[in-house]
Design an enzyme around this catalytic site. Structure first.
Site, PDB file in Angstrom:
ATOM      1  N   GLU A  11       0.798  -1.215   0.000  1.00  0.00           N
ATOM      2  CA  GLU A  11       0.000   0.000   0.000  1.00  0.00           C
ATOM      3  C   GLU A  11       0.830   1.264   0.000  1.00  0.00           C
ATOM      4  O   GLU A  11       0.286   2.366  -0.077  1.00  0.00           O
ATOM      5  CB  GLU A  11      -0.980   0.016   1.193  1.00  0.00           C
ATOM      6  CG  GLU A  11      -0.346   0.189   2.548  1.00  0.00           C
ATOM      7  CD  GLU A  11       0.082  -1.117   3.169  1.00  0.00           C
ATOM      8  OE1 GLU A  11      -0.403  -1.432   4.252  1.00  0.00           O
ATOM      9  OE2 GLU A  11       0.935  -1.820   2.583  1.00  0.00           O
ATOM     10  N   ASP A  96      -0.340  -4.279   5.123  1.00  0.00           N
ATOM     11  CA  ASP A  96      -0.070  -4.461   6.552  1.00  0.00           C
ATOM     12  C   ASP A  96      -0.973  -5.525   7.169  1.00  0.00           C
ATOM     13  O   ASP A  96      -2.136  -5.678   6.768  1.00  0.00           O
ATOM     14  CB  ASP A  96      -0.278  -3.141   7.306  1.00  0.00           C
ATOM     15  CG  ASP A  96       0.755  -2.098   6.923  1.00  0.00           C
ATOM     16  OD1 ASP A  96       1.839  -2.487   6.445  1.00  0.00           O
ATOM     17  OD2 ASP A  96       0.472  -0.900   7.104  1.00  0.00           O
ATOM     18  N   ASP A  98      -2.972  -5.880   9.743  1.00  0.00           N
ATOM     19  CA  ASP A  98      -3.927  -5.448  10.746  1.00  0.00           C
ATOM     20  C   ASP A  98      -5.272  -5.344  10.052  1.00  0.00           C
ATOM     21  O   ASP A  98      -5.403  -5.703   8.873  1.00  0.00           O
ATOM     22  CB  ASP A  98      -3.509  -4.125  11.399  1.00  0.00           C
ATOM     23  CG  ASP A  98      -3.309  -3.004  10.393  1.00  0.00           C
ATOM     24  OD1 ASP A  98      -3.719  -3.153   9.227  1.00  0.00           O
ATOM     25  OD2 ASP A  98      -2.733  -1.971  10.768  1.00  0.00           O
ATOM     26  N   GLU A 100      -7.054  -2.852   8.958  1.00  0.00           N
ATOM     27  CA  GLU A 100      -7.105  -1.973   7.791  1.00  0.00           C
ATOM     28  C   GLU A 100      -6.327  -2.557   6.630  1.00  0.00           C
ATOM     29  O   GLU A 100      -6.766  -2.514   5.477  1.00  0.00           O
ATOM     30  CB  GLU A 100      -6.562  -0.597   8.162  1.00  0.00           C
ATOM     31  CG  GLU A 100      -6.788   0.442   7.075  1.00  0.00           C
ATOM     32  CD  GLU A 100      -6.525   1.855   7.563  1.00  0.00           C
ATOM     33  OE1 GLU A 100      -6.792   2.787   6.787  1.00  0.00           O
ATOM     34  OE2 GLU A 100      -6.050   2.027   8.686  1.00  0.00           O
ATOM     35  N   TYR A 319       6.859  -3.244  12.625  1.00  0.00           N
ATOM     36  CA  TYR A 319       5.570  -2.613  12.344  1.00  0.00           C
ATOM     37  C   TYR A 319       5.119  -1.749  13.507  1.00  0.00           C
ATOM     38  O   TYR A 319       5.194  -2.154  14.660  1.00  0.00           O
ATOM     39  CB  TYR A 319       4.522  -3.698  12.053  1.00  0.00           C
ATOM     40  CG  TYR A 319       3.238  -3.152  11.506  1.00  0.00           C
ATOM     41  CD1 TYR A 319       3.235  -2.293  10.414  1.00  0.00           C
ATOM     42  CD2 TYR A 319       2.012  -3.494  12.085  1.00  0.00           C
ATOM     43  CE1 TYR A 319       2.053  -1.790   9.906  1.00  0.00           C
ATOM     44  CE2 TYR A 319       0.825  -3.001  11.582  1.00  0.00           C
ATOM     45  CZ  TYR A 319       0.852  -2.148  10.492  1.00  0.00           C
ATOM     46  OH  TYR A 319      -0.320  -1.654   9.991  1.00  0.00           O
ATOM     47  N   ARG A 321       2.095  -0.322  14.195  1.00  0.00           N
ATOM     48  CA  ARG A 321       0.720  -0.366  14.722  1.00  0.00           C
ATOM     49  C   ARG A 321       0.524  -1.701  15.426  1.00  0.00           C
ATOM     50  O   ARG A 321       0.269  -2.717  14.783  1.00  0.00           O
ATOM     51  CB  ARG A 321      -0.307  -0.180  13.602  1.00  0.00           C
ATOM     52  CG  ARG A 321      -0.272   1.208  12.980  1.00  0.00           C
ATOM     53  CD  ARG A 321      -1.435   1.448  12.038  1.00  0.00           C
ATOM     54  NE  ARG A 321      -1.353   2.776  11.445  1.00  0.00           N
ATOM     55  CZ  ARG A 321      -0.806   3.040  10.273  1.00  0.00           C
ATOM     56  NH1 ARG A 321      -0.279   2.068   9.556  1.00  0.00           N
ATOM     57  NH2 ARG A 321      -0.766   4.273   9.801  1.00  0.00           N
ATOM     58  N   HIS A 366       0.838  -8.187  17.444  1.00  0.00           N
ATOM     59  CA  HIS A 366       2.121  -8.494  16.851  1.00  0.00           C
ATOM     60  C   HIS A 366       3.228  -8.213  17.853  1.00  0.00           C
ATOM     61  O   HIS A 366       2.983  -7.936  19.024  1.00  0.00           O
ATOM     62  CB  HIS A 366       2.332  -7.647  15.590  1.00  0.00           C
ATOM     63  CG  HIS A 366       1.204  -7.751  14.612  1.00  0.00           C
ATOM     64  ND1 HIS A 366       0.619  -8.941  14.304  1.00  0.00           N
ATOM     65  CD2 HIS A 366       0.551  -6.794  13.907  1.00  0.00           C
ATOM     66  CE1 HIS A 366      -0.353  -8.723  13.409  1.00  0.00           C
ATOM     67  NE2 HIS A 366      -0.415  -7.435  13.168  1.00  0.00           N
TER      68      HIS A 366
END
Length: 897
Positions: A11, A96, A98, A100, A319, A321, A366
């Site tokens: 993304e 990613d 997650d 989203e 990562y 988030r 994570h």
């Protein structure tokens, strides 16, 4: 025709470049540049579907099926992805890991409809080892995570589109309500309410300096004749004592101070030493990183996440988030090894440290945020490759990670009690000092605090000399000190993030955007680091509390997050949950039922706050003001008094309101007579700022000589009463004020726009004037920005023609660059930082990229400027308003496994 290549879709353009280098020629890595589609606007729904999807782009009567469209700005991106797909024999969705990111992957799958195998590729750090491992260990798309994210999106659309219109009609156009932003706004307003209702209490104590030989230390009075002295914590928010203590007033305190100073000495009555240990904090989660970046680096939550994102995409950290405080075995070993290398064998405990993870959603739990790789790069080793803010944040993450695996700090706190004779009264002073016998993790890192340290905390940092019971010490500089209790401090971004996390409102990945929204909406402003609610926020929160109480209830909002977690774990069905939330159940009223049964809302009462008798704060179309009435004459017309923009709600006390009421009205000052027409020039201070106005002179009164009464002038027969012409007005420049503006300046303002001259080539008149976006020149329909308001008066025709001789593009930005950088690696043209009408931006002359809100423009580096321009190019040009209809794709509810 397939070429044997694998198409990897991420993304982020930055991530795309990093991963392409690790995967090599057998792969083509492309970026979706974030989400490619979203819920449609009403205008983009086809006529045949409006009956089902027309209100929300959601069919609430059929399982809450959503209607999505490809963003007009992403049509080019989608076309490029489809072209690449034709030459691929496999697709790896590498967004990613997650909610989203999973949703972005699902939208890509739904839009591209690939006929080749599709796999989900996930990783938590962008290193060669991690990327290769991710390629070898793919999985299927997690539809439960997709469901959770889509539920969140649908929930927010239903909430915002049903509740916001109520705010538009009852508070102010342009306001909005959001499931999480409204709860966050309420937190800030509630804190201000506490400050407004707080009653300060006063108390006094004594401070002295005790001396032994060449050493001295500070001590404070603790007891008088055995009675403990009052401290700030002994009072409640109403200024009342919570327990029986001695409260000294000023006279008593000064008398004691004089008596102790006269005695000049004290004896040591007791010494108490207590050992203690401090343990390190867990490595960073998203929330704690935002908090510490705010405290230590003064970064906004949004800016901290932007910098962390760049560090992750460039391969420096894992990562960013995450709710997890866990470190991988690889990371634990790296942290322990580096701590031993830097601080010695005793720097780490015998066994690795583990930290409890409170996240309920294992799919998003994570690894904690840490430096990437099997061996951590030190900040000094990467300093040359990182921008200033990247280096500061990396240094913070590196230190926190190392400290989390280091040994406890050990200390000893010694408290000594001194007794002095104060004219027959027994005055007991105490002093404390802390000495660290082993610093442990503090060698690397110490967490900051939100609240400022008090005198007692600071005193513990002092060192005490060697003392023994019975020692006599000299006292000097004994001083009586007055104190007042203070309300809780306002939230900062860091402490608001902490409060949101503690109450379970939102998720760490959304905290930065929540704060950004409430700032952008004008519900909150920043005073230094403090978040100050506006009176608009008070009205919004009051309406929501009175008519949508569940929706801004902290526990209810947190319960929604728990439900979304349950959907993400596959324990709850999306459509069933949305049906209960929207239509209600035996346990829940339902959003639709609340909206359809609001009843009458008194907007005037809603936007009113009583300040004192006869004084009410009103929030109107143009902002807040005081409405002042005379209780003795209720039929008299109320008087309105403006409120200074920088006055915080808790500062509007009855006394302050009376001060504003009694202050002489700014403006309405007569400057003199216009010699051209005999009219009077007056300067005024209006709701939209100060201005000058031309008024007719007051006609002299006609007095009947016989009676002494005032009579009207006789009117001519047949004369008609003409409507009074509207008086000429002109706003003052920003550099002017009502107290100092003179008649000459006022006359020049009233004559604007000023004719500068005539363009000899076109014959068009050039005028200089002030507008909504500042001073500018106008020649026909061609306008150019001026550097300052003063130029409106001073610019000559030759200077104006010189401005028009420059390219029109140059008029849009600032007159000169704030900063200049080297050439952009893509365009080969120098990059400049400019300040334009809509804020600071960077440009290479071909591409403009706005500096994101929250970033300090003057701290933008060359590397950051290059990144901003690259991201803007990747997004493509903004669409024209007459763009063709967007490609649409209807969402199909994912089938449950």
């Amino acid at each position: 025709m397939a070429t044997g290549k694998k198409l990897v879709i991420v993304e982020s353009p930055t991530k795309m470049k990093s991963i392409q280098g690790y995967l090599g020629d057998g792969y083509e890595v492309l970026s979706s540049v974030g989400h490619i589609r979203d819920l449609a606007d009403k205008k983009d729904i086809p006529a045949e579907l409006k009956a089902a999807y027309g209100k929300y782009s959601i069919d609430v009567d059929n399982g809450f099926d959503a209607y999505y469209v490809v963003n007009a700005r992403k049509t080019k991106t989608v076309a490029e992805l489809k072209r690449a797909l034709k030459n691929a024999d496999e697709v790896l969705l590498a967004t990613d890991e997650d909610r989203e990111g999973e949703a972005i992957a699902w939208h890509l799958l739904e839009t591209l409809k690939p006929k080749v195998p599709v796999k989900r590729m996930v990783f938590h750090e962008i290193t060669k080892e991690a990327i290769r491992a991710a390629v070898d260990n793919t999985r299927e798309l997690d539809l439960a995570l997709v469901d959770a994210q889509e539920t969140r999106r649908i929930l927010d659309r239903l909430f915002g589109w049903d509740v916001s219109p109520v705010l538009w009609f009852k508070v102010q156009q342009g306001t909005s309500a959001g499931r999480v932003q409204s709860a966050a706004t309420r937190l800030v307003v509630d804190r201000e309410r506490e400050r407004m209702s707080f009653v300060s209490a006063s108390y006094w104590d004594l401070a002295t300096t005790a001396i032994k030989g060449a050493d001295d230390f500070a001590a404070r009075l603790a007891r008088v004749d055995g009675a403990p002295l009052a401290r700030g914590t002994d009072f409640d928010d109403d200024g009342r004592l919570k327990k029986a203590v001695l409260v000294l007033d000023e006279a008593r305190a000064r008398a004691l101070a004089a008596a102790v100073e006269a005695a000049g000495e004290a004896s040591v009555s007791s010494i108490e030493a207590k050992p203690g240990t401090r343990s390190p904090k867990a490595p960073f989660t998203t929330s704690t990183l935002q908090q510490e970046a705010g405290r230590k680096l003064s970064m906004s939550a949004k800016h901290a996440m932007s910098v962390a994102q760049s560090l992750y995409e460039e391969g420096y950290i894992t990562y960013m988030r995450t709710d997890s405080t866990a470190l991988s075995t690889q990371a634990v070993q790296a942290a322990r090894a580096q701590a031993v290398e830097l601080y010695g064998d005793k720097a780490v405990p015998a066994n690795p440290r583990t930290y409890r993870n409170n996240s309920k959603n294992a799919q998003e739990a994570h690894e904690a945020i840490r430096p990437s790789g099997e061996a951590f790069r030190t900040p000094s080793s990467v300093a040359g490759a990182l921008s200033r803010d990247q280096l500061r944040l990396y240094d913070l993450i590196w230190k926190r990670t190392l400290a989390s695996q280091m040994s406890d700090a050990k200390y000893e706190t010694t408290t000594v009690t001194l007794v002095a004779d104060a004219a027959g009264e027994k005055a007991e002073f105490t002093a404390s000092g802390t000495v660290y016998t082993f610093k442990g993790f503090l060698e690397a890192y110490e967490e900051s605090r939100d609240e400022k340290r008090g005198d007692a905390d600071k005193a513990e940092d002092q060192s005490l000399p060697t003392l023994a019971v019975g020692d006599t010490l000299r006292l000097r500089d004994t001083e009586a000190k007055g104190h007042s209790t203070t309300p809780k401090p306002r939230y900062t971004e860091a402490s608001l993030v902490k409060a949101l996390e503690e109450k379970g409102i939102g998720r760490p990945s959304t905290f930065a955007s929540i704060i950004d929204v409430i700032l952008a909406r004008g519900y909150v402003t920043k005073r230094g680091q403090a978040l100050v609610p506006s009176w608009l926020a008070f009205s919004v929160v009051r309406l929501l509390e009175q008519h949508f109480s569940d929706l801004v209830d902290y526990d209810f909002t947190a319960a929604l997050e728990d439900d979304l977690d349950a959907i993400a774990r596959g324990e709850q069905k999306r459509s069933e949950w949305l049906n209960e939330f929207y239509f209600g159940s035996d346990q829940q009223v339902g959003l639709r039922n609340v909206v359809e049964n609001l009843g009458e809302i008194d907007a005037r009462e809603l936007n009113s706050t009583r300040i004192a008798e006869g004084v009410t704060l009103r929030f109107g179309k143009y902002g807040p003001y005081l409405e002042v009435t005379d209780p003795a004459n209720p039929d008299a017309k109320p008087r309105n008094v403006n409120i200074p923009e920088d006055l915080a709600p808790d500062e509007l006390t009855p006394a302050k309101a009376q001060e504003l009421i009694d202050a002489p009205i700014a403006g309405d000052r007569v400057l003199g007579e216009n010699p051209a027409n005999g009219k009077i020039i007056v300067v005024k201070d209006g709701r939209f700022g100060p201005y000058v106005q031309e008024e007719n002179p007051v006609e002299p009164e006609l007095v009947d000589e016989a009676t002494g009464e005032v009579v009207e002038a006789p009117k001519k027969r047949g004369a008609k009463k003409d409507a009074a012409p509207k008086p000429r007005t002109a706003s003052l420049f920003k550099s002017m004020n009502v107290e100092t503006v003179d008649l000459e300046t006022a006359l020049r303002l009233l004559e604007l726009p000023r004719v500068v001259g005539v363009d000899p080539e076109s014959g068009a008149e050039i005028t200089a004037q002030n507008g909504r976006y500042g001073p500018y020149l106008k020649r026909g329909t061609d306008s150019r920005t001026l550097q300052s308001e003063q130029q409106i008066f001073d610019i000559t025709l030759d200077e104006a023609l010189a401005v028009y001789a420059q390219p029109k593009y140059g008029a849009r930005g600032a007159s000169s660059a704030l900063k200049e950088f080297e050439a952009d690696p893509t365009s080969g043209k120098p990059i400049k930082l400019k300040d334009g009408r809509f804020g600071p931006y960077v440009t290479d002359g071909e591409t403009n990229a706005t500096i994101p809100r929250g970033e300090d423009a003057m701290e933008v580096t060359f590397e950051r400027a290059v990144q901003l321009l690259a991201d803007k190019r990747a997004k493509g040009p903004a669409p024209k308003r007459t763009a063709a209809r967007r490609t649409t794709t209807t969402r199909k509810t994912p089938a449950k496994k």
